[in-house]
Design a protein around this motif. Structure first.
Motif, PDB file in Angstrom:
ATOM      1  N   UNK A   1      34.700  42.891  36.348  1.00  0.00           N
ATOM      2  CA  UNK A   1      35.208  44.195  36.773  1.00  0.00           C
ATOM      3  C   UNK A   1      36.099  44.006  37.986  1.00  0.00           C
ATOM      4  N   UNK A   2      37.312  44.569  37.920  1.00  0.00           N
ATOM      5  CA  UNK A   2      38.229  44.547  39.059  1.00  0.00           C
ATOM      6  C   UNK A   2      38.441  45.977  39.531  1.00  0.00           C
ATOM      7  N   UNK A   3      38.207  46.201  40.814  1.00  0.00           N
ATOM      8  CA  UNK A   3      38.402  47.517  41.423  1.00  0.00           C
ATOM      9  C   UNK A   3      39.624  47.445  42.321  1.00  0.00           C
ATOM     10  N   UNK A   4      40.607  48.298  42.032  1.00  0.00           N
ATOM     11  CA  UNK A   4      41.863  48.298  42.770  1.00  0.00           C
ATOM     12  C   UNK A   4      41.970  49.582  43.587  1.00  0.00           C
ATOM     13  N   UNK A   5      42.106  49.429  44.900  1.00  0.00           N
ATOM     14  CA  UNK A   5      42.198  50.592  45.785  1.00  0.00           C
ATOM     15  C   UNK A   5      43.674  50.909  46.036  1.00  0.00           C
ATOM     16  N   UNK A   6      44.161  51.944  45.365  1.00  0.00           N
ATOM     17  CA  UNK A   6      45.543  52.418  45.492  1.00  0.00           C
ATOM     18  C   UNK A   6      46.560  51.288  45.297  1.00  0.00           C
ATOM     19  N   UNK A   7      46.609  50.711  44.109  1.00  0.00           N
ATOM     20  CA  UNK A   7      47.509  49.573  43.864  1.00  0.00           C
ATOM     21  C   UNK A   7      48.986  49.892  44.004  1.00  0.00           C
ATOM     22  N   UNK A   8      49.385  51.166  43.854  1.00  0.00           N
ATOM     23  CA  UNK A   8      50.815  51.477  43.955  1.00  0.00           C
ATOM     24  C   UNK A   8      51.211  52.070  45.304  1.00  0.00           C
TER      25      UNK A   8
END
Length: 247
Positions: free
Chosen positions: A167-174
């Protein structure tokens, strides 16, 4: 019924009178692409921080692959396969792009040491493949701190992917990326996740990005999940359009 990849039970957390996790019961299945939306202060990042061990809840539990990981250190949780990238990329800014990924890979394999050259601690073919997936192979020998923001984000993702997450959690990738670059960035990330068969949660404010790249949306209001469903269902909800999207 299969065991959820990630599950929370009755998560509770408040900072004084401000409730940021209001009895959160949540589950995520393998293969989902979950977008988390909400106004600033709604509890999105706090939820991620609890799940990844940066914050301990006052009550409730977090389960990853059926195992209770509540209160474990972020490193222990990452080594189990729940990895995150950050809104502000966490890079080794004085090192090359390739070495940043090497360090992450060596850390995963517990092969960092005073007497082991970094180039010998990991398989360079694997490092090159991860950089190819995120479109950074041509900049592998450049100093990471000199990259533009979009490529810094991609390097942060590469450093996460080389750890072989489930599982990869991305915090506001853009965030911090120009409008013209956002879709290309997300397309690259999602292609890499598909290739590695990684489930994903990403926090996002751009409705177009949410609509195009998620299979499920959870909308947060005041520390609780106010809506949870397909992008079409959640983004059309009048309450969500008013209180989350701001229309």
């Amino acid at each position: 019924m299969s065991t959820p990849l990630l599950q929370t039970k009755d998560l509770q957390l408040a900072f004084g009178a401000v409730v940021v996790a209001d009895h959160i019961d949540f589950s995520l299945s393998e293969g989902e692409r979950l977008a988390v939306i909400g106004q600033n202060g709604a509890g999105k990042t706090t939820f991620i921080n609890i799940c990844t061990g940066l914050i301990r809840p006052q009550a409730g539990q977090v389960f990853f692959e059926g195992r209770d990981v509540t209160g474990m250190s972020p490193r222990s949780i990452a080594l189990r396969g729940m990895v995150r990238s950050f809104q502000l990329p966490q890079l080794f800014s004085e090192h090359t792009v390739r070495d940043c990924v090497r360090i992450a890979a060596a850390g995963k394999r517990k092969q960092l040491g005073l007497w082991t050259p970094l180039s010998l601690a990991v398989d360079d073919a694997e490092i090159s493949h991860v950089l190819e997936m995120v479109g950074l192979a041509g900049r592998a020998d450049e100093i990471s701190g000199a990259l533009p923001e979009g490529q810094r984000k991609l390097l942060d993702v590469a450093m996460a992917l080389v750890m072989k997450p489930r599982l990869l959690i991305l915090d506001e990738p853009t965030s911090g990326v120009s409008t013209d670059e956002k879709h290309g960035l997300m397309s690259t990330i999602m292609s890499a996740l598909d290739e590695q068969k990684v489930t994903a949660i990403f926090v996002e404010h751009d409705v177009d990005i949410v609509s195009q790249y998620s299979t499920r949306v959870a909308a947060w209001i005041a520390g609780r999940i106010a809506a949870d469903g397909t992008p079409a269902q959640v983004l059309a909800d009048p309450d969500i359009r008013k209180n989350v999207i701001g229309e």
